[in-house]
Scaffold this motif. Structure first.
Motif, PDB file in Angstrom:
ATOM      1  N   LYS A   1       0.835  -1.202   0.000  1.00  0.00           N
ATOM      2  CA  LYS A   1       0.000   0.000   0.000  1.00  0.00           C
ATOM      3  C   LYS A   1       0.868   1.249   0.000  1.00  0.00           C
ATOM      4  CE  LYS A   1      -3.993  -2.035   2.365  1.00  0.00           C
ATOM      5  NZ  LYS A   1      -4.833  -2.007   3.597  1.00  0.00           N
ATOM      6  N   ARG A   2       1.943   1.211   0.763  1.00  0.00           N
ATOM      7  CA  ARG A   2       2.849   2.361   0.818  1.00  0.00           C
ATOM      8  C   ARG A   2       3.491   2.608  -0.541  1.00  0.00           C
ATOM      9  NH1 ARG A   2       8.579   2.433   4.135  1.00  0.00           N
ATOM     10  NH2 ARG A   2       9.149   4.625   3.722  1.00  0.00           N
ATOM     11  N   LEU A   3       3.909   1.535  -1.200  1.00  0.00           N
ATOM     12  CA  LEU A   3       4.614   1.657  -2.466  1.00  0.00           C
ATOM     13  C   LEU A   3       3.674   2.007  -3.618  1.00  0.00           C
ATOM     14  CD1 LEU A   3       7.520   1.356  -3.485  1.00  0.00           C
ATOM     15  CD2 LEU A   3       7.019  -1.034  -3.999  1.00  0.00           C
TER      16      LEU A   3
ATOM     17  N   GLY B   1       4.116   6.119 -11.438  1.00  0.00           N
ATOM     18  CA  GLY B   1       4.556   5.259 -12.524  1.00  0.00           C
ATOM     19  C   GLY B   1       4.854   3.841 -12.112  1.00  0.00           C
ATOM     20  N   VAL B   2       4.362   3.407 -10.959  1.00  0.00           N
ATOM     21  CA  VAL B   2       4.626   2.056 -10.461  1.00  0.00           C
ATOM     22  C   VAL B   2       3.309   1.396 -10.092  1.00  0.00           C
ATOM     23  CG1 VAL B   2       5.622   0.716  -8.567  1.00  0.00           C
ATOM     24  CG2 VAL B   2       6.966   2.511  -9.640  1.00  0.00           C
ATOM     25  N   THR B   3       3.124   0.169 -10.550  1.00  0.00           N
ATOM     26  CA  THR B   3       1.965  -0.633 -10.161  1.00  0.00           C
ATOM     27  C   THR B   3       2.457  -1.831  -9.381  1.00  0.00           C
ATOM     28  OG1 THR B   3       0.796   0.020 -12.174  1.00  0.00           O
ATOM     29  CG2 THR B   3      -0.062  -1.873 -10.981  1.00  0.00           C
ATOM     30  N   VAL B   4       1.828  -2.115  -8.256  1.00  0.00           N
ATOM     31  CA  VAL B   4       2.281  -3.175  -7.353  1.00  0.00           C
ATOM     32  C   VAL B   4       1.293  -4.338  -7.395  1.00  0.00           C
ATOM     33  CG1 VAL B   4       2.950  -3.747  -4.988  1.00  0.00           C
ATOM     34  CG2 VAL B   4       3.313  -1.421  -5.860  1.00  0.00           C
TER      35      VAL B   4
ATOM     36  N   ASP C   1       5.440  -3.280 -11.456  1.00  0.00           N
ATOM     37  CA  ASP C   1       5.414  -3.018 -12.893  1.00  0.00           C
ATOM     38  C   ASP C   1       5.865  -1.576 -13.105  1.00  0.00           C
ATOM     39  OD1 ASP C   1       4.601  -2.303 -15.515  1.00  0.00           O
ATOM     40  OD2 ASP C   1       3.053  -3.848 -15.508  1.00  0.00           O
ATOM     41  N   VAL C   2       6.909  -1.384 -13.907  1.00  0.00           N
ATOM     42  CA  VAL C   2       7.497  -0.056 -14.079  1.00  0.00           C
ATOM     43  C   VAL C   2       7.275   0.515 -15.479  1.00  0.00           C
ATOM     44  CG1 VAL C   2       9.274  -0.468 -12.321  1.00  0.00           C
ATOM     45  CG2 VAL C   2       9.748  -1.044 -14.728  1.00  0.00           C
ATOM     46  N   HIS C   3       6.468  -0.156 -16.307  1.00  0.00           N
ATOM     47  CA  HIS C   3       6.388   0.280 -17.703  1.00  0.00           C
ATOM     48  C   HIS C   3       5.809   1.689 -17.832  1.00  0.00           C
ATOM     49  CE1 HIS C   3       2.034  -0.689 -17.855  1.00  0.00           C
ATOM     50  NE2 HIS C   3       2.027   0.111 -18.916  1.00  0.00           N
TER      51      HIS C   3
ATOM     52  N   THR D   1      12.652   6.980  -6.718  1.00  0.00           N
ATOM     53  CA  THR D   1      13.608   7.782  -7.483  1.00  0.00           C
ATOM     54  C   THR D   1      14.085   7.074  -8.753  1.00  0.00           C
ATOM     55  OG1 THR D   1      15.416   6.942  -6.089  1.00  0.00           O
ATOM     56  CG2 THR D   1      14.408   9.046  -5.454  1.00  0.00           C
ATOM     57  N   LEU D   2      13.329   6.053  -9.193  1.00  0.00           N
ATOM     58  CA  LEU D   2      13.657   5.430 -10.473  1.00  0.00           C
ATOM     59  C   LEU D   2      13.582   6.472 -11.581  1.00  0.00           C
ATOM     60  CD1 LEU D   2      11.692   2.040 -10.331  1.00  0.00           C
ATOM     61  CD2 LEU D   2      14.171   2.303 -10.474  1.00  0.00           C
TER      62      LEU D   2
END
Length: 457
Positions: free
Chosen positions: A277-279, A284-287, A309-311, A361-362
């Motif tokens: 939940k935090r992440l 731009g990130v799906t967990v 998922d970072v796409h 920070t990606l």
């Protein structure tokens, strides 16, 4: 007279190390020839009157196996020092030879070599795209063609689980044995909120202790279910052909240690639910979460396996992995869209703070569509898996392999799932997929130096 308590393998090895004997036996370092590992080297011994024999256990090794069988609710347990690869191959060889096996197409490459060693004929059942094999798919396949056994993978690398109980019902209805590669589920029995391995329904299954438990790399476990028709002596006989005759005693001792320290997995599951939940608020990130269950044949999801998922950030999973690595956060694996993290109760909490900052920070790249898996299209089978792997072969550049008959399995690694199998004609589109994977910084198993692949002449 009270019976003396049977000692565990760590106790036996520790006692022998303290005896300071004159060691005129293997291994050659004699317990003292490796200065930086001297305490561990003292436990590295061979078969002695007190240390037991992996291939005919009657003492502390048998005690560890019995304790694991009880913990997992299984009938029998066998310690493995050659990883789940040995367990997968043993399950297939225990069936006999020249059997017909329904194999889930998302199997690990170790299953391919097991099929070749046993000379089995493989029929294939396909998982849902980016999902799992379903009971209905197995039922339909068995209705068309009876088989001797069904072989599936659950959970997969991403912690996604199939409906194993439903698949077991379909297999047994048609008189087939069910074998499960559960390499990534060694921790499941140690948490009430984790998915099940279904030992009462599955006939044989293996797990990789080293993937999630406190055990050395290469350690794994093979189990028989409560109603497995294959007896323990047959499986022990097959394992003696596959495993080293000089197994590592530190490896086996670590398996004993892992069993007795496998706690707090419910705590870890809850810790990960909070962290997911935090992440999830990171741009731009799906967990991946347990809400994925019910989609694409996914029956359950391991909450301790973190998959992001970072796409949407415009980068590949490979690039994200490298960026995280440079920041001191090392993931388990990556593919074109995802980064995969194996978590465990022993992880310090500050690691998660570092992971959160590193993900937030990606870098951003250009906008790109997700790398959706193409629908499975079975390549044409030309010869049997065994004939292809043991036939007259040569190596050709991957870029020139289209139309040739594969003599090996090949696919992106991870997860070690083959796009084509030995004996199949290599499709041009799969060559292009593998070259794209390499070009994006990924790895492909089955290739040799300079991107060459083994094919029939």
């Amino acid at each position: 007279m009270r019976k003396e308590r049977e000692k565990s393998l760590p106790e036996v090895l520790g006692e022998y190390a303290r005896l300071n004997t004159a060691r005129f036996h293997m291994p050659g370092h004699k317990g003292r020839g490796i200065p930086m590992y001297e305490s561990l080297a003292a436990w590295d011994v061979t078969e002695l009157p007190t240390t037991d024999d992996l291939h005919a256990p009657t003492g502390p090794i048998r005690k560890t196996q019995s304790a694991y069988a009880k913990a997992y609710g299984a009938r029998d347990c066998f310690l493995l020092v050659n990883g789940s690869t040995a367990g997968v191959q043993a399950m297939l060889l225990s069936l006999g030879q020249n059997k017909r096996v329904l194999v889930a197409r998302d199997c690990h490459r170790s299953a391919v070599s097991g099929l070749a060693l046993a000379g089995h004929h493989a029929d294939f059942v396909y998982p849902e795209p980016d999902g799992m094999v379903t009971p209905q798919a197995v039922e339909d396949a068995l209705a068309r063609q009876p088989v001797d056994a069904v072989f599936i993978t659950s959970p997969n690398y991403c912690g996604r689980c199939a409906d194993v109980k439903g698949i077991a019902t379909a297999a047994h209805k048609h008189g087939a044995i069910l074998c499960v590669d559960a390499a990534h589920g060694a921790h499941f029995p140690f948490g009430g909120t984790l998915p099940s391995l279904y030992p009462r329904d599955v006939d044989m299954f293996c797990t990789s202790a080293h993937k999630t438990l406190n055990a050395f790399t290469q350690t794994a476990l093979l189990f028989t279910g409560r109603s497995c028709p294959i007896d323990a002596q047959r499986i022990q006989y097959v394992l003696s052909m596959l495993q080293s005759s000089s197994p590592s005693y530190p490896f086996m001792a670590s398996l004993d240690w892992a069993l007795h320290t496998a706690t707090d997995w419910d705590m870890q599951a809850e810790r990960m639910r909070v962290f997911q939940k935090r992440l999830s608020v990171a741009n731009g990130v799906t967990v991946q979460t347990e809400a994925l269950a019910g989609e694409r044949g996914i029956f359950a999801v391991d909450p301790t396996r973190l998959v992001i998922d970072v796409h949407q950030r415009g980068v590949t999973g490979y690039a994200a992995y490298q960026d995280l690595y440079a920041k001191g956060v090392v993931a388990e694996a990556a593919d074109m869209d995802h980064v995969i993290f194996i978590t465990a109760p022993q992880d310090p909490q500050d690691w998660y703070d570092r992971l959160y900052e590193a993900v937030c920070t990606l870098p951003y790249g250009g906008q790109r569509a997700p790398h959706l898996l193409k629908p499975y299209a079975p390549p044409a089978s030309v010869v049997s898996i065994r004939d292809a792997m043991l036939g007259d072969t040569t190596f050709v550049p991957l870029a020139q392999a289209a139309g040739r008959v594969a003599a090996c399995a090949a696919g992106p690694y991870p997860p070690g799932v083959a796009l084509f199998f030995p004996g199949e004609s290599i499709p041009q589109e799969y060559v292009e997929d593998l070259l794209a994977c390499l070009g994006a910084g990924g790895a492909v198993f089955g290739l040799k130096q300079k991107e060459s692949i083994c094919v029939l002449r």
